[in-house]
Write a protein that holds these residues in place. Structure first.
Motif, PDB file in Angstrom:
ATOM      1  N   CYS A  51       0.838  -1.186   0.000  1.00 43.90           N
ATOM      2  CA  CYS A  51       0.000   0.000   0.000  1.00 43.90           C
ATOM      3  C   CYS A  51       0.877   1.241   0.000  1.00 43.90           C
TER       4      CYS A  51
ATOM      5  N   LEU B  49     -11.010   2.795   8.203  1.00 45.06           N
ATOM      6  CA  LEU B  49      -9.905   2.440   7.305  1.00 45.06           C
ATOM      7  C   LEU B  49      -9.867   0.933   7.059  1.00 45.06           C
TER       8      LEU B  49
ATOM      9  N   CYS C 263      -9.336   9.953  -0.400  1.00 41.56           N
ATOM     10  CA  CYS C 263      -9.589  10.466   0.939  1.00 41.56           C
ATOM     11  C   CYS C 263      -9.868  11.971   0.871  1.00 41.56           C
TER      12      CYS C 263
ATOM     13  N   ALA D  77      -2.398   6.075   9.382  1.00 39.88           N
ATOM     14  CA  ALA D  77      -2.772   5.090   8.366  1.00 39.88           C
ATOM     15  C   ALA D  77      -1.738   3.968   8.291  1.00 39.88           C
TER      16      ALA D  77
ATOM     17  N   ILE E 167       0.646   5.190   0.805  1.00 40.08           N
ATOM     18  CA  ILE E 167      -0.149   6.241   1.427  1.00 40.08           C
ATOM     19  C   ILE E 167       0.350   7.565   0.867  1.00 40.08           C
TER      20      ILE E 167
ATOM     21  N   LEU F 217      -3.848   4.732  -0.850  1.00 41.88           N
ATOM     22  CA  LEU F 217      -4.701   5.633  -0.085  1.00 41.88           C
ATOM     23  C   LEU F 217      -4.293   7.033  -0.518  1.00 41.88           C
TER      24      LEU F 217
ATOM     25  N   PHE G 195     -10.153  -1.201   3.427  1.00 39.16           N
ATOM     26  CA  PHE G 195      -9.012  -1.951   2.925  1.00 39.16           C
ATOM     27  C   PHE G 195      -9.117  -3.464   3.116  1.00 39.16           C
TER      28      PHE G 195
END
Length: 119
Positions: free
Chosen positions: A4, A111, A81, A17, A6, A50, A115
């Motif tokens: 992932c 969150l 977001c 996060a 961010i 994200l 996910f």
């Protein structure tokens, strides 16, 4: 393990996060703006991103459009977001290729719910 990225100009959002996503067994990387995120994606495409709406240098929407036009840029699932529920912004993000969205500030449960399908 899934990876992932961010992408947010707030170090606090990235830190929160990261902690939650690492607890979900994601391999996490971070970027402060869309340009840095794009460069990281060009090196190694993450499974999930994200993505913040408003950032310096390259906004989330600009990044999203650029990434989706890049070879392999259609692969990552992207959760957009936003700080406020703006139907116009959500529609633009979806049209540009976002898979889902959520509002800031978010909590662990929110969150994780966004996910969990990608784990």
């Amino acid at each position: 393990m899934k990876s992932c990225l961010i992408v947010d100009d707030s170090s606090v959002i990235r830190k929160v996060a990261r902690r939650i996503l690492e607890d979900m067994d994601f391999i996490v990387d971070e970027a402060e703006d869309g340009q840095e995120a794009y460069e990281k994606c060009a090196q190694e495409m993450p499974d999930v991103i994200l993505l913040d709406w408003q950032m310096p240098i390259m906004s989330g929407l600009e990044f999203l459009k650029t990434l989706r036009g890049y070879t392999g840029g259609d692969k990552p699932k992207i959760v957009y977001c936003l700080a406020e529920r703006d139907i116009g912004h959500i529609a633009m993000a979806r049209k540009a290729g976002a898979n889902d969205h959520m509002l800031k500030p978010f909590d662990q449960q929110t969150l994780e719910s966004k996910f969990q399908p990608f784990v």
